[in-house]
Design a protein around this motif. Structure first.
Motif, PDB file in Angstrom:
ATOM      1  N   VAL A 188      -5.207   0.471   6.061  1.00 30.25           N
ATOM      2  CA  VAL A 188      -6.350  -0.352   6.438  1.00 30.25           C
ATOM      3  C   VAL A 188      -6.226  -1.715   5.774  1.00 30.25           C
ATOM      4  N   LEU A 189      -6.373  -2.756   6.579  1.00 23.81           N
ATOM      5  CA  LEU A 189      -6.361  -4.120   6.077  1.00 23.81           C
ATOM      6  C   LEU A 189      -7.752  -4.700   6.302  1.00 23.81           C
ATOM      7  N   ASP A 190      -8.465  -4.936   5.226  1.00 24.18           N
ATOM      8  CA  ASP A 190      -9.877  -5.301   5.360  1.00 24.18           C
ATOM      9  C   ASP A 190     -10.036  -6.741   5.839  1.00 24.18           C
ATOM     10  N   TRP A 191     -11.284  -7.109   6.129  1.00 24.21           N
ATOM     11  CA  TRP A 191     -11.567  -8.411   6.697  1.00 24.21           C
ATOM     12  C   TRP A 191     -11.201  -9.541   5.739  1.00 24.21           C
ATOM     13  N   ASP A 192     -11.393  -9.324   4.459  1.00 22.11           N
ATOM     14  CA  ASP A 192     -11.046 -10.360   3.488  1.00 22.11           C
ATOM     15  C   ASP A 192      -9.558 -10.681   3.544  1.00 22.11           C
ATOM     16  N   GLN A 236       0.827  -1.206   0.000  1.00 15.13           N
ATOM     17  CA  GLN A 236       0.000   0.000   0.000  1.00 15.13           C
ATOM     18  C   GLN A 236       0.865   1.261   0.000  1.00 15.13           C
ATOM     19  N   SER A 238     -11.933  -1.605  13.298  1.00  9.76           N
ATOM     20  CA  SER A 238     -13.158  -0.865  13.014  1.00  9.76           C
ATOM     21  C   SER A 238     -14.024  -1.719  12.103  1.00  9.76           C
ATOM     22  N   ASP A 239     -15.141  -1.176  11.659  1.00  8.24           N
ATOM     23  CA  ASP A 239     -16.006  -1.906  10.736  1.00  8.24           C
ATOM     24  C   ASP A 239     -15.276  -2.253   9.439  1.00  8.24           C
ATOM     25  N   ASP A 240     -14.236  -1.511   9.111  1.00  9.49           N
ATOM     26  CA  ASP A 240     -13.507  -1.727   7.861  1.00  9.49           C
ATOM     27  C   ASP A 240     -12.421  -2.789   7.975  1.00  9.49           C
ATOM     28  N   GLY A 241     -12.068  -3.183   9.185  1.00  8.45           N
ATOM     29  CA  GLY A 241     -11.004  -4.153   9.384  1.00  8.45           C
ATOM     30  C   GLY A 241     -10.001  -3.658  10.409  1.00  8.45           C
ATOM     31  N   MET A 294      -6.675  -1.272  11.291  1.00 10.97           N
ATOM     32  CA  MET A 294      -5.962  -0.086  10.848  1.00 10.97           C
ATOM     33  C   MET A 294      -4.640   0.018  11.593  1.00 10.97           C
ATOM     34  N   GLU A 313     -18.661 -11.611   7.352  1.00 11.28           N
ATOM     35  CA  GLU A 313     -18.107 -10.307   7.699  1.00 11.28           C
ATOM     36  C   GLU A 313     -18.169 -10.102   9.197  1.00 11.28           C
TER      37      GLU A 313
END
Length: 309
Positions: free
Chosen positions: A277-281, A217, A253-256, A258, A302
């Motif tokens: 940010v590293l998302d849940w996937d 990133q 957070s909701d996004d994964g 941070m 999720e």
């Protein structure tokens, strides 16, 4: 050359965050959502006869020093998270009468003692005294003087995890203010602060994978900003810094997940803080079963967290 500009308070905050990630008895990681104040309760302790909830409240601390001529010399404002135990009928519990109540009170005490210890270590009264002395000296040379410190936090939680993102700000009248981002992740079941890599099935593999994604990133961000090389935007050893991400501000957070490197952490002040940010996937393949339980997700669903409204 890399610079590290932190007041004594900022340094104590940074050290506090580092201890949090490394030691369960200490604190732990960057701002999650924009929620402040009271946090929604979730039942995490129950018995045949009672159900107990936890609720997060904010405690504000502030002080100001004013010169004899009315000039404001220094001020601080802290917003500190405080964990409370709430009974099934919505009452805040001050003392324990049962084993379940004592367990809940002990969990809350472990959370609160972290921030209480920090408050005891912040000798802002001496800063106020120095401000008065410095103001008198600076008046002789017609220089301005003002010192300000602020600490606020954001919160995110599941039934078992509280993730706190702290933002510390200070200004001493120099070229620019300083900001430090912090993070704490607390297990309500064990009453312990978590090191971020403890959520991984294989902690070393998890740490390495996250570092690789942060570098990816960062490289993409540098290219998007028109830099020919990532090191034109970041410090020469930015990859090594990325590899040590658990020592920086880590929250959920909701996004994964941070990870935030404060200004000067990975790049110059002009580049600002660097948040990744590293998302849940991305996270799910690396999480242990207990890590998924803490984050309230399964391998194929999720996250179902409870964010403060």
């Amino acid at each position: 050359m890399r610079k590290q500009i932190l007041s004594a308070l900022g340094l104590s905050l940074a050290l506090l965050a580092g201890c949090a990630n490394a030691a369960p008895s200490g604190p732990t990681s960057a701002p999650a959502d924009e929620s402040f104040g009271a946090m929604g309760a979730a039942s995490v302790l129950s018995s045949a006869s009672e159900t107990l909830d936890f609720v997060l409240e904010s405690e504000k601390k502030s002080d100001t020093r004013v010169a004899e001529d009315g000039t404001t010399l220094a001020a601080y404002n802290y917003e500190i998270p405080v964990l409370r135990v709430m009974t099934e009928d919505g009452q805040i519990m001050d003392s324990a009468a049962t084993a379940a109540q004592k367990a809940a009170v002990d969990v809350a005490a472990a959370f609160n003692s972290n921030f209480e210890d920090w408050l005891k270590s912040t000798d802002f009264s001496s800063v106020l005294d120095r401000a008065e002395e410095d103001y008198a000296r600076r008046m002789e040379s017609n220089a301005d003087w003002f010192y300000e410190e602020d600490f606020t936090y954001t919160s995110w939680r599941t039934d078992r995890l509280i993730s706190i993102g702290g933002a510390y700000y200070s200004f001493t009248g120099g070229a620019h203010p300083n900001s430090v981002f912090l993070g704490w992740n607390f297990d309500l079941q064990t009453g312990r602060f978590l090191h971020p890599t403890a959520l991984g099935e294989d902690s070393e593999k998890f740490q390495a994978a996250v570092a690789e994604e942060i570098i990816r990133q960062a490289d993409a961000r540098a290219a998007e900003n028109g830099f020919e090389s990532p090191t034109d935007m970041y410090w020469e050893d930015y990859q090594g810094i990325a590899a040590q991400w658990p020592d920086y501000a880590v929250t959920f957070s909701d996004d994964g997940m941070m990870v935030v490197f404060s200004a000067y952490g990975m790049a110059s002040y002009a580049a600002g803080e660097q948040a990744f940010v590293l998302d849940w996937d991305f996270l799910k393949p690396y999480l242990s079963e207990d890590g998924r339980l803490l984050l309230n997700i399964s391998a194929d669903t999720e996250a179902a967290a409870k964010t403060t409204p």
